[in-house]
Design a protein around this motif. Sequence first.
Motif, PDB file in Angstrom:
ATOM      1  N   CYS A  74      33.785   8.026  53.355  1.00 27.96           N
ATOM      2  CA  CYS A  74      32.644   8.934  53.454  1.00 27.96           C
ATOM      3  C   CYS A  74      33.051  10.377  53.190  1.00 27.96           C
ATOM      4  O   CYS A  74      32.252  11.170  52.691  1.00 27.96           O
ATOM      5  N   LEU A  75      34.264  10.726  53.527  1.00 28.63           N
ATOM      6  CA  LEU A  75      34.707  12.109  53.365  1.00 28.63           C
ATOM      7  C   LEU A  75      35.093  12.422  51.926  1.00 28.63           C
ATOM      8  O   LEU A  75      34.953  13.549  51.468  1.00 28.63           O
ATOM      9  N   GLY A  76      35.592  11.421  51.210  1.00 29.70           N
ATOM     10  CA  GLY A  76      35.947  11.634  49.811  1.00 29.70           C
ATOM     11  C   GLY A  76      37.064  12.629  49.603  1.00 29.70           C
ATOM     12  O   GLY A  76      37.088  13.345  48.592  1.00 29.70           O
ATOM     13  N   ILE A  77      38.008  12.683  50.515  1.00 26.84           N
ATOM     14  CA  ILE A  77      39.105  13.657  50.416  1.00 26.84           C
ATOM     15  C   ILE A  77      40.120  13.174  49.382  1.00 26.84           C
ATOM     16  O   ILE A  77      40.562  12.019  49.428  1.00 26.84           O
ATOM     17  N   ARG A  78      40.493  14.056  48.462  1.00 30.40           N
ATOM     18  CA  ARG A  78      41.482  13.733  47.441  1.00 30.40           C
ATOM     19  C   ARG A  78      42.530  14.836  47.285  1.00 30.40           C
ATOM     20  O   ARG A  78      43.410  14.712  46.428  1.00 30.40           O
ATOM     21  N   ASP A  79      42.442  15.900  48.093  1.00 34.02           N
ATOM     22  CA  ASP A  79      43.345  17.033  47.914  1.00 34.02           C
ATOM     23  C   ASP A  79      44.264  17.254  49.101  1.00 34.02           C
ATOM     24  O   ASP A  79      44.806  18.338  49.275  1.00 34.02           O
TER      25      ASP A  79
END
Length: 1045
Positions: free
Chosen positions: A694-699
């Motif tokens: 849900c957060l979609g963190i990629r960094d």
Amino acid sequence: MLKISNLKIESPSCLWGRVVRGPVGDAETTDQYDKLLTRMNLFYHDVTQDLRKLKPATLEEGQVYVVYWSVRKSWCRAVVESIFMDSLYCHVRCLLVDHGERLVIPSDQIRIAMEPFLQLPFWVRKFHLAGIKPKTLRVSVFEKAPALIPSTQWDSSATLYLHKLLQVSTQTEAVLLESESDSTSIELYLTVRNVKICVNDDLVAKKFAYYSRESADSNGLDEVDTHPVMLSYSILTQTVGTTSKKPTAQTQLSPGKHTDVTYFSGQSCISRLIVCLNLDTLLSAYQTHYHTRWKVHFVCPIYRLHFCFSSFSRSGESGPAEKTWRSEEDWVCSRHNIYCLICLSQVVASDPRRSGILVHSVLPVEPCTSLDDGPITEALRWVLRRKQYTTLSPADCYSWPAVARGCNAVIVAQNADQPLSYIAPLLSHILLNSIFTCLTSTSGPIAVLLCPGWEKAQAVYDLLEEIKATKVLHPAILLLGVGKDEAKDVRIPKNCLLLVTTPFSFVRLLSCHCFLFLRLYHLVLDEADQLFSLAPDQMATILQHFQKVTTSEEKASCPQQLVAVAKRWNSHMEGLLANHMPCPCIVMTVPEEAALYGNVQQIILMTLESSKVSVLLGALDFNPVVGQKTLIVANSAQEVEDVFKVKQLNKSAFCLKTHEGLTHEFDFVIQQWRKDIGPSTHVILVTNNECLKCLGIRDATCVVHYGFPTSPKVFGERLFCMAENFRNLSERDQAGSPHPSRSVLLISERNAGHVVGILRYLGRTNAPLPPELLSFAQGVHAARENQKTNKPFCSYLKSFGVCRDSSVCPDRHRYISQLDQSGLPASGVIEVVPIYIKTASVFYGRIVQKEDGGFQSMASEMTSYYANKKPGVHEVLEGGLYAVQEDEVFHRVKILSVPDRGGRLFFSVFARFIDVGKEEEVKSHQILQLPEQFHSLPGQAVEIIVCRVKPVDAETDWHPKVTRALSQKIRGLQHRARAVFSLGNTVFVDPMVRVTKVPGMKTVINEYNVQSEILNTGMGVSNPEHLDLLKALCQESKEAGHVNG
């Protein structure tokens, strides 16, 4: 009398609320809907979901969807009430069926309601006050005094008064009277200052309403506003607003006048759009002013909406007015339903990393979405449909365009072992481009497809023949052994353009026929990770030849393509990209493999469960030189709360938290996380597995596994949160990642069951492994081996002395005296008759003993018994002994499994031929009864293994042509062999020769040696360590068992 909670008032004829059925029932119901809300938010917040599948193609009034409620920052179920358009977007007016609120939202915040989210009924119900009707104050210029008269709609003052009553009340109760199609009539009771008031009577007393005297079958409901206004709670402290509530029916139209309303824009257009889209009102107006034509145009940058209502003609006796629709554009509108067609082209192609796909390419990659728009020929598209390969995998969507246009490509995906995943775009490029641009001055294949073994090579070749590639490319398969002059004598057809082979065979071919491959333009590495692991030297030779051929000046204008397909990333593939693939396209759909490619630094910390927090704090850098973003992943919401409460974590860094109980804070957390950070800044987010998608963190620059990942998939999803910091090998000038990413794994005593699996992955990294972890893993592996007492001894271990992969092999790899103690000879010369040839070095047969003629006698008796009668069986039992006839011979069989007949007359069972050794299916009508006198003799089949030979080229299985040649030569013939070892029902022999006596003499002749015959095929090599490895393993197991005992 029932209690009503969460009462929302639109008018006295439209109230929304939840019926409370006792404290226990209400708590259970609330818990159910809270869980539903959590599951919906986790699902629709998931950034890896394909929006094209979740967004509805059409919107229809009255249907249930899931919409985003920005007030609560939550996804909720809703019913669409109306659809309208402004100058930019399509908007929808909907009712939240679990909250009783009405919203106006843009269509891009609407999703399809999935079936699991429709199981619970709507939480709120619609009510209306029974037995009363509205009054209104009429002021006439012709009369001296105003008068209260019946009305068709409620005055806003009545609704405001009801709001104020509800605000000051302490308890809300109701008597349910009559349920109708969409509403329930009630008597509403409010407790105000310890006084219970009947709201129905109070509205009459305050002259807002009057008692209705109509009969019960009039349904008791009046017309309400066509578009009732939802009053906010702030209006309770204000006077009645001056907002116009003039109904659409009162809009005055000038007869005979053409009215053209165009180009609505801005915020104020919404109310006008609602008026214009009230079709019933418009039709009524048209029937009154029948010469009027209205055109409503909506213009936006992407498309143009054009509603055209034609003239309505009316005659004296005509029925309903006829209407002619002139729909010229993309949108369709009917009188009862408005369908809002959402243009899928509006969905902007998102970053593939959001879906867990890593794509690194110098050239832009436009993914295909389905087989229909895939960059392949129509003939290949038809073949794929016939083979039911109709759904493209994520790897196919991104790799096919690159392969089809001739780019160098590295593809790491779960379905990489399926040749169809790359064959179609490759052949399309060759057929449409390469065969027209290749040099005609030389001959030979223009494409070589390398496979890790003969079995895969044969499967690829069979596929090429099946898809009719032989018509143009004339593919050939080449599998060379180590036989003398075998490579020199090989001949490749002149018209062959595609060669399928293995690295070992291709290197042998290059050593003798390198001039046949001077126009090699396409090199495909199937299961590249296996190729580099099994044949690293051969792959280096092949790549060197390919580079020499493709870099010559005369080949500058010719196509050059190198495609590597694998299920796993291999360190050799880094050199492949750096030295042999200019401008590559790298596609990875396995997150944990992408992390290996991205050079994520793995740190393993051993700790006790009680000390995890202190070890966690020691692993974090609270004074970083470069700004850091750290993701701490737990396994539960409670762990998230426990970690977040650590004081040092909050004091030393900017700390955030989220879990499934805080879905309404997702937007805030993401907003804070995505802010730019400067030097010496450390942002920490504590979350759990359920929220990662849900957060979609990629960094992230660091991921701390506070909760142990329960599977490689979970581990990969966590690591992929650092995808933006992975190194990019498609860029030649990049020495490394600008922000090296780290993965910190905390391992405690609770993680024993998963240590072996995670070690298999960590062993492929450069991470130093703690000695105690290795020792612990060895103990776990030994414990698992001890649990395999019901498994057979590993067949590869017996055949070659080593198992192909003991970490995943389900069979047993330890000697157990109770199971493996053998009564067969372990030394000396024996006579054997191989009857069933399982592989080139493993046979089943009988040991011939001079003093024992029991088997031959029984075989003769069975032939005589079944000569006159062949009694069938009425019921086949598992484990029972029966007889089966093959040609003229009758065999004893033991039934291993009986399928469920399902009422069928004929069926097959799986049986073992106890005197032959083979296991196969037997038709039920072939099974015969076996008399008791034939049960006493034990099964005669013995497993015979020829030692000191193994397949060539690190193959795990013998090539069928070797097995077939041996079967034709030795089957049914008596051989003399020397027993060197025995294990259970297996005897190991070395050598095994065919002996023939010279008639009239005592002299014998050795016709052939079985080991030599295998080696002479060129597909086998000597394996001198075979028996030594096997004996050492058995001795080690015996010593370990003695120590443990």
